[in-house]
Design a protein around this motif. Structure first.
Motif, PDB file in Angstrom:
ATOM      1  N   GLN A   1      -6.267  -6.553   3.364  1.00 49.42           N
ATOM      2  CA  GLN A   1      -5.707  -5.320   3.121  1.00 49.42           C
ATOM      3  C   GLN A   1      -6.200  -4.664   1.897  1.00 49.42           C
ATOM      4  O   GLN A   1      -6.494  -3.542   1.790  1.00 49.42           O
TER       5      GLN A   1
ATOM      6  N   SER B   1       1.248   7.352  -3.311  1.00 54.45           N
ATOM      7  CA  SER B   1       1.463   5.977  -3.002  1.00 54.45           C
ATOM      8  C   SER B   1       0.490   4.921  -3.896  1.00 54.45           C
ATOM      9  O   SER B   1      -0.452   5.445  -4.569  1.00 54.45           O
TER      10      SER B   1
ATOM     11  N   GLU C   1      -1.555   3.108  -2.525  1.00 53.09           N
ATOM     12  CA  GLU C   1      -3.187   3.213  -1.825  1.00 53.09           C
ATOM     13  C   GLU C   1      -3.992   4.526  -2.741  1.00 53.09           C
ATOM     14  O   GLU C   1      -5.052   4.644  -3.032  1.00 53.09           O
ATOM     15  N   GLU C   2      -2.970   5.707  -2.903  1.00 50.13           N
ATOM     16  CA  GLU C   2      -3.339   6.912  -3.522  1.00 50.13           C
ATOM     17  C   GLU C   2      -3.617   6.298  -5.152  1.00 50.13           C
ATOM     18  O   GLU C   2      -4.503   7.097  -5.649  1.00 50.13           O
TER      19      GLU C   2
ATOM     20  N   ILE D   1      -8.033  -0.753   1.258  1.00 50.66           N
ATOM     21  CA  ILE D   1      -7.627   0.147   0.194  1.00 50.66           C
ATOM     22  C   ILE D   1      -8.980   0.606  -0.504  1.00 50.66           C
ATOM     23  O   ILE D   1      -9.208   1.658  -0.699  1.00 50.66           O
TER      24      ILE D   1
ATOM     25  N   LYS E   1     -11.014   3.213   1.044  1.00 53.24           N
ATOM     26  CA  LYS E   1     -10.568   4.713   0.933  1.00 53.24           C
ATOM     27  C   LYS E   1     -10.773   5.258  -0.340  1.00 53.24           C
ATOM     28  O   LYS E   1     -11.079   6.403  -0.609  1.00 53.24           O
TER      29      LYS E   1
ATOM     30  N   PRO F   1       0.728  -1.298  -0.029  1.00 57.78           N
ATOM     31  CA  PRO F   1       0.034  -0.146  -0.070  1.00 57.78           C
ATOM     32  C   PRO F   1       0.937   1.203   0.065  1.00 57.78           C
ATOM     33  O   PRO F   1       0.330   2.233  -0.633  1.00 57.78           O
ATOM     34  N   GLU F   2       1.976   1.112   0.664  1.00 52.50           N
ATOM     35  CA  GLU F   2       3.026   2.612   0.683  1.00 52.50           C
ATOM     36  C   GLU F   2       3.793   2.607  -0.380  1.00 52.50           C
ATOM     37  O   GLU F   2       4.549   3.592  -0.491  1.00 52.50           O
TER      38      GLU F   2
ATOM     39  N   GLN G   1      -6.845   5.085  -5.014  1.00 55.21           N
ATOM     40  CA  GLN G   1      -8.037   6.278  -4.707  1.00 55.21           C
ATOM     41  C   GLN G   1      -8.270   6.894  -6.006  1.00 55.21           C
ATOM     42  O   GLN G   1      -9.272   7.302  -6.269  1.00 55.21           O
TER      43      GLN G   1
END
Length: 706
Positions: free
Chosen positions: A463, A337, A339-340, A467, A470, A307-308, A343
């Motif tokens: 996990q 990241s 995760e972003e 994600i 978000k 994720p990072e 998103q």
């Protein structure tokens, strides 16, 4: 003497011939009587008997709570035995008056050289009473069953329909024919070789045995929620078709499945045959960004990404000489990241992930999630989807597949895969039938949920769910956000393929997700094919439908909300405000702006300079919502020649970009106007203070939802 001997010889020969002939006759008679007797007897019986089947009463179809979705009602059928009719003209006239049929048609039927003809099937009970009172020779009435669908169009593609002879022709009616049909009855009529009446003839009726009943996984109430939203979609966007599927992740049970266009099974013949087909199981379409869930699942499971993990998006990706743009192009997401990346539904980020996975590993998960093969749902007409053969896949294909292009799926495949993520990585076979019961209601067989395979580990599934949560709360799926039920999901907007490429103006908007995140009770897929009116992004038109269905279903299932009803009512009274852009502002000034906007602030870090914020500027939130400010020490003047890191300027105004670069000792060469879309020196590059950074500014455009 000679003459007498000759006579005796001739007489003896005659007796021998007659004896041989007699022996032949005896042998032939024995053969017919003892060897072929049974066969010939059966053939003789068949020759003088007419055996007419009478369909059995089909079993009832119930929803999961025992509500009747399909029933069989008794109806009368008028038939004739032509050899028994004494006065055909008079009989035809009387029947024509009662049944409302043409005299000529009835007369032709009852004078046929036949032992049995239908006059009219499934007539009104009042009409059959009138015919019985007439006591017409050769005319009789038999009771049959007629299929009835009390809820009209509700779940029509799941239930299907039957034909005039009560045989299933569509939906669960045909796939479960053996269980529902029962054993037909018989009408036996004896005749002579010319088809004439035999005195004291045999005329028997053997009643049929009713079929078994089905208890489906469908919930009538949830189906109504789905049908309501489909009607709203049609009224608002007038699409070519629309589909919503609600699945129970832990069992694979289909709680609701609806499509538009649909039909009324009671009057299926009045609808075009194209409306009988079930898009939920046969529609092959490119899923677009909803398929990024599969890409992310494979990458996280294989350890290709965390994720990072960091990515940089310049607005496009170049693969095998081909430029694949991000949906936001020419604006870039810049440094982010993973995760972003999820998103923001960033195409270049997912393309890099797909290429890092490689053909072999990526295809292992595509197959494991069930794409390119039928799910086995008990409905006719299921498609397999279209997957490029693994051996033929090139890097450009991997890149496009990773963002949901160059691969076609069916809605049932996609919701099954999404449910596997919600079910801790276990893929379940879609289930429609829970129980089979006999005509008395006794349990015949219970059908248990069927796990197919463990696709990803429980930890990876959890996990990924975090994600995707978000994505809904902070990313492109914000229109699916529910305060009381945290949801996870992904939007999708796919341009439809046509001759020679993609068709201009034709899109499929979708949203796939599940809720609540911590203990998923439902997974929901919304697919809108070719919406009209200029709005076609999944985040704009499909995500709100997901929210409406999910909220009603979870409340109906008595799922405990995360916040109380009182808290919700208080929040509903609060106004919606736009979060101001506070990045690169002094902390005191930023907090003052937030107070004037009716928003609170939470600080992360120490210092007097706002380096970042969450939610981002421009987001819509309720008043009093806290905005997280990430603060740090304000940059002081940097001596020329000192090594500094070039920041990401994407989305900043010219004033903000100049202020930030100046604080780092860098100069700006602006080009254009509006907000920063790209920069000639990439973010993260080490340069010396005093370096000039060329920044391209473009007019801000409304941000679409992928």
């Amino acid at each position: 003497m000679t003459t007498n001997v000759l006579m005796r010889k001739r007489i003896t020969q005659l007796f021998l011939i007659m004896g041989a002939f007699l022996l032949f006759l005896i042998g032939r008679l024995a053969w017919i009587q003892f060897v072929n007797g049974d066969k010939l007897s059966t053939e003789a019986l068949e020759n003088r008997m007419d055996d007419i089947k009478v369909p059995a009463k089909r079993g009832t179809i119930y929803d999961r709570n025992g509500k009747e979705l399909v029933i069989s009602i008794s109806s009368d059928t008028v038939y004739a035995i032509p050899p028994e009719i004494k006065k055909p003209a008079e009989t035809a006239k009387k029947l024509a008056e009662i049944l409302g049929l043409k005299y000529e048609d009835i007369y032709k039927k009852i004078t046929k050289r036949s032992n049995f003809v239908y006059i009219q099937r499934k007539v009104d009970p009042e009409i059959s009473k009138k015919i019985k009172k007439l006591e017409l020779p050769g005319i009789d009435i038999v009771e049959e069953s007629q299929r009835s669908y009390p809820n009209g169009n509700l779940a029509s593609h799941v239930l299907g329909f039957v034909g005039i002879d009560n045989y299933g022709l569509n939906g669960i009616e045909v796939t479960m024919e053996k269980e529902l049909a029962g054993v037909p009855g018989r009408i036996l009529i004896e005749k002579d070789s010319l088809g004439r009446e035999i005195p004291q003839a045999l005329h028997q009726y053997k009643p049929p045995q009713p079929g078994n009943s089905l208890v489906l996984t469908i919930d009538e109430t949830i189906q109504y929620f789905v049908e309501r939203e489909l009607d709203n979609i049609v009224e608002t966007y007038n699409p070519k078709s629309a589909t919503i599927i609600v699945m129970e992740p832990k069992t694979g049970g289909i709680l609701a499945m609806g499509n538009r266009p649909d039909f009324n099974p009671n009057k299926y013949g009045e609808y075009p045959q194209t409306s009988w087909r079930n898009p939920a199981i046969w529609l092959n379409y490119e899923p677009g960004s909803t398929f990024k869930v599969i890409t992310a699942a494979a990458a996280l499971e294989e350890g290709v990404v965390k994720p990072e993990s960091r990515f940089y998006d310049p607005g496009y990706a170049v693969v095998s000489g081909e430029r694949i743009k991000c949906w936001r192009y020419p604006r870039a997401h810049g440094s982010q990241s993973f995760e972003e990346v999820a998103q923001n539904s960033c195409n270049p980020g997912f393309i890099q992930v797909g290429l890092d996975l490689g053909r072999e590993r990526f295809y292992k998960y595509i197959k494991a999630f069930g794409f390119g093969q039928k799910t086995g749902i008990p409905l006719v007409g299921e498609a397999k989807g279209i997957v490029i053969p693994e051996k033929q896949v090139k890097n450009i294909n991997l890149a496009t597949i990773s963002i949901g292009q160059s691969i076609s799926v069916t809605p049932i495949q996609l919701i099954t895969a999404i449910s596997a993520v919600a079910n801790d990585g276990v893929l379940m076979k879609p289930q429609l039938v829970k129980e089979i019961r006999d005509s008395q209601g006794h349990l015949v067989r219970k059908i248990e949920p069927e796990p197919v395979r463990q696709v990803i580990s429980r930890s990876t599934a959890r996990q990924l769910a975090g994600i995707l949560e978000k994505v809904v709360s902070q990313g492109t799926g914000k229109n699916a956000y529910m305060e009381e039920y945290p949801a996870a999901g992904k939007t999708g907007t796919a341009q439809k393929a046509g001759k020679g490429g993609y068709s201009s103006g034709k899109y499929i908007a979708s949203f796939a997700g599940f809720a609540p995140v911590e203990n998923p009770q439902v997974a929901i897929l919304v697919v809108i094919d070719e919406p009209q009116g200029g709005t076609y992004y999944g985040g704009q038109i499909a995500a709100p439908v997901f929210k409406n269905v999910a909220r009603d279903v979870l409340r109906y299932l008595n799922v405990r909300p995360r916040v109380s009803k009182t808290e919700l009512e208080e929040k509903e009274k609060r106004k919606e405000v736009i979060v101001p852009d506070l990045i690169n502002m002094p902390l005191t000034e930023a907090q003052d702006i937030l107070r004037k906007a009716g928003l609170a602030s939470n600080l992360e870090g120490s210092g007097q300079w706002v380096l970042n914020q969450q939610p981002k500027g421009g987001a819509k939130v309720l008043e009093k919502t806290p905005v997280i400010l990430y603060v740090g020490p304000e940059a002081k003047s940097v001596p020329e020649g000192t090594e500094v890191t070039v920041p990401d300027l994407t989305g900043l105004t010219m004033r903000e970009a100049g202020k930030l670069l100046g604080a780092l000792g860098l100069k700006m060469n602006p080009e254009g106007s509006g907000v920063a879309a790209s920069q000639k020196i990439e973010p993260g590059t080490k340069v010396k203070a005093g370096t000039t950074v060329k920044v391209i500014f473009l007019p801000p455009a409304p941000e679409p939802f992928p």
